[in-house]
Design an enzyme around this catalytic site. Structure first.
Site, PDB file in Angstrom:
ATOM      1  CG  PHE A 126      30.932  37.915  37.989  1.00 17.23           C
ATOM      2  CD1 PHE A 126      30.764  37.062  36.804  1.00 17.23           C
ATOM      3  CD2 PHE A 126      30.957  39.243  37.494  1.00 17.23           C
ATOM      4  CE1 PHE A 126      30.289  37.422  35.512  1.00 17.23           C
ATOM      5  CE2 PHE A 126      30.529  39.882  36.275  1.00 17.23           C
ATOM      6  CZ  PHE A 126      30.506  38.742  35.236  1.00 17.23           C
ATOM      7  CE  LYS A 224      25.124  36.508  34.760  1.00 18.44           C
ATOM      8  NZ  LYS A 224      25.904  36.907  35.955  1.00 18.44           N
TER       9      LYS A 224
HETATM   10  C1  LIG Z   1      26.518  38.182  35.830  1.00 12.71           C
HETATM   11  C2  LIG Z   1      27.045  38.454  37.177  1.00 12.71           C
HETATM   12  C3  LIG Z   1      27.261  39.857  37.474  1.00 12.71           C
HETATM   13  C4  LIG Z   1      26.845  40.900  36.323  1.00 12.71           C
HETATM   14  O1  LIG Z   1      26.872  41.992  36.900  1.00 12.71           O
HETATM   15  P1  LIG Z   1      26.141  43.249  35.656  1.00 12.71           P
HETATM   16  O2  LIG Z   1      26.550  44.655  36.608  1.00 12.71           O
HETATM   17  O3  LIG Z   1      24.644  42.935  35.412  1.00 12.71           O
HETATM   18  O4  LIG Z   1      27.230  43.319  34.570  1.00 12.71           O
HETATM   19  C5  LIG Z   1      27.711  40.344  38.720  1.00 12.71           C
HETATM   20  N1  LIG Z   1      27.971  39.398  39.640  1.00 12.71           N
HETATM   21  C6  LIG Z   1      27.731  37.995  39.356  1.00 12.71           C
HETATM   22  C7  LIG Z   1      28.144  36.952  40.491  1.00 12.71           C
HETATM   23  C8  LIG Z   1      27.328  37.325  38.218  1.00 12.71           C
HETATM   24  O5  LIG Z   1      27.393  36.341  37.836  1.00 12.71           O
END
Ligand SMILES: *Cc1c(COP(=O)(O)O)cnc(C)c1O
Length: 413
Positions: A126, A224
């Site tokens: 991500f 989530k």
């Molecule tokens: C959803 C997600 C995030 C989100 O990070 P935020 O700081 O909550 O916006 C980070 N890493 C992964 C792997 C995710 O799936």
């Protein structure tokens, strides 16, 4: 043999978790296949949040930090998340956002291996994980990064005695591929490196044992699969053996040994609380509190069993449909190598997802061409999957990608 809607209804009638659906507020006419982006609203949260606002805030005012135990929510909620990720109490704390917690974990881990300068991560992770990593690297002179999928396709090649930290997601947000956490943790440790697991796409649907596999750090979000609410706070796990030596860079008053002494100098508190920074949103924490009540009661192995069966069924429904032959299943076939999602590749995936949403089937889209369906086992029925695939097939039959209105991009996809 083709799977019929009646077959799906029969699976629902045998489903031991079928009653869980009643605990969630789902709009009529919507099939929600995006529980991996924003979990659905637990009915309980409506009551808990309104009580928090009207009574704890409205009547209790400042007294509620103590009287309603707002102040200790991060650690109490952390222990409850800990149960879901195989962490004994006192090692997990709910606070801040995932990106911020990744930063704290990375800097703390890098500082525990000061003579090493290489971080290993993954090209397909991500993006925020990579962005935060870039930022953390500016704190160490000569720091560099090796990426799986760029520098090598094998972690064995990438992890050696120059590596301080390995940062990986156990479930790939795009493909749903689940990594062998135990094996990779051992690989990192054998080279003397530390590991940080990002659990955003797995906590609540994939059982895991952080303590048993000797993970060092982990982070994840609660909005989530854990259904904590939009933007609800994240969590961070730090193995107890690191508590005394681990220092995170955002030293703030909530991580102070004596926050209400209002001293001029920072003295970190003992234990996981040193990973706190400053004031947390009591409202947002209560959303997590309400949502976790469900997980306090259910057996995560039963959840995992239904999740795997839902994903298998979804794949079968897609593959048996004569209209959907052009789709490629991107997610692993083996349910033990997959999280709780099914990703399908189609070059015009974006307009298809948009047209499906218009018909009440909510999934999402990730570049390149990936139609992503996160199947939350708590509120999805097998018949929902059948109906969703019918809607998808209808969109293919209509060739929705030839219509301009479905191709125009929204800000949030
Ligand atoms: C959803 C997600 C995030 C989100 O990070 P935020 O700081 O909550 O916006 C980070 N890493 C992964 C792997 C995710 O799936």
């Amino acid at each position: 043999m083709m799977l019929t809607r009646d077959d799906c209804a029969a699976l629902d009638s045998q489903d031991a978790l079928a009653a869980c659906r009643d605990e969630f507020q789902l709009p009529d006419g919507v099939i929600y296949l995006d529980g991996n982006s924003l979990g659905a609203l637990p009915k309980r949260s409506v009551d808990v949040l309104s009580r928090t606002v009207e009574d704890e805030w409205g009547n209790g005012l400042i007294r509620s930090w103590g009287a309603a135990d707002w102040f200790t929510l991060p650690e109490r909620l952390g222990d409850r998340v800990g149960r879901l990720i195989g962490a004994a109490p006192g090692q997990t704390i709910v606070c801040d956002g995932t990106s911020i917690n990744i930063y704290k974990a990375l800097r703390a881990a890098m500082a525990l291996r000061p003579d090493r300068k290489v971080i290993v991560s993954e090209k397909g992770s991500f993006p925020t994980d990579l962005y935060v990593c870039e930022g953390a690297m500016t704190s160490q002179e000569g720091a560099s990064r090796r990426l799986l999928g760029v520098d090598s396709d094998s972690l064995e090649d990438l992890i050696d005695e120059q590596v301080s930290v390995v940062l990986l997601s156990n479930v790939d947000y795009r493909t749903g591929k689940l990594l062998d956490m135990e094996k990779i943790t051992k690989l990192a440790h054998d080279a003397g490196a530390l590991i940080i697991w990002d659990l955003c796409h797995s906590a609540g649907v994939v059982p895991m044992e952080l303590d048993a596999i000797k993970a060092d750090f982990a982070v994840g979000c609660t909005y989530k699969y854990l259904n904590g609410g939009p933007g609800s706070p994240a969590y961070i796990y730090v193995a107890e053996r690191h508590h005394d030596a681990a220092h995170q860079p955002l030293s703030g008053w909530w991580g102070h040994a004596d926050p209400f002494a209002f001293n001029h100098e920072f003295v970190p508190t003992k234990g996981i609380k040193r990973f706190l920074v400053g004031t947390q949103s009591a409202l947002a924490l209560r959303g997590v509190d309400a949502a976790l009540e469900f997980f306090d009661r259910v057996d995560l192995r039963a959840i995992r069993g239904k999740s795997q069966s839902l994903c298998d069924t979804f794949i079968e429904l897609v593959e048996q449909h004569p209209v959907l032959r052009g789709l490629e299943v991107v997610s692993p076939r083996d349910p033990d190598e997959r999280g709780s999602q099914v990703s399908l590749y189609f070059e015009n995936g974006y307009p298809v997802v948009k047209a499906m949403i218009e018909q009440g089937v909510i999934g999402d889209f990730r570049e390149p061409g990936i139609m992503r369906f996160g199947l939350a086992p708590y509120y999805l029925r097998y018949v929902d999957l059948f109906d969703a695939v019918e809607v998808m097939a209808d969109c293919f039959e209509r060739k929705v990608w030839t219509e301009k209105k479905y191709s125009e991009r929204e800000t949030v996809t």
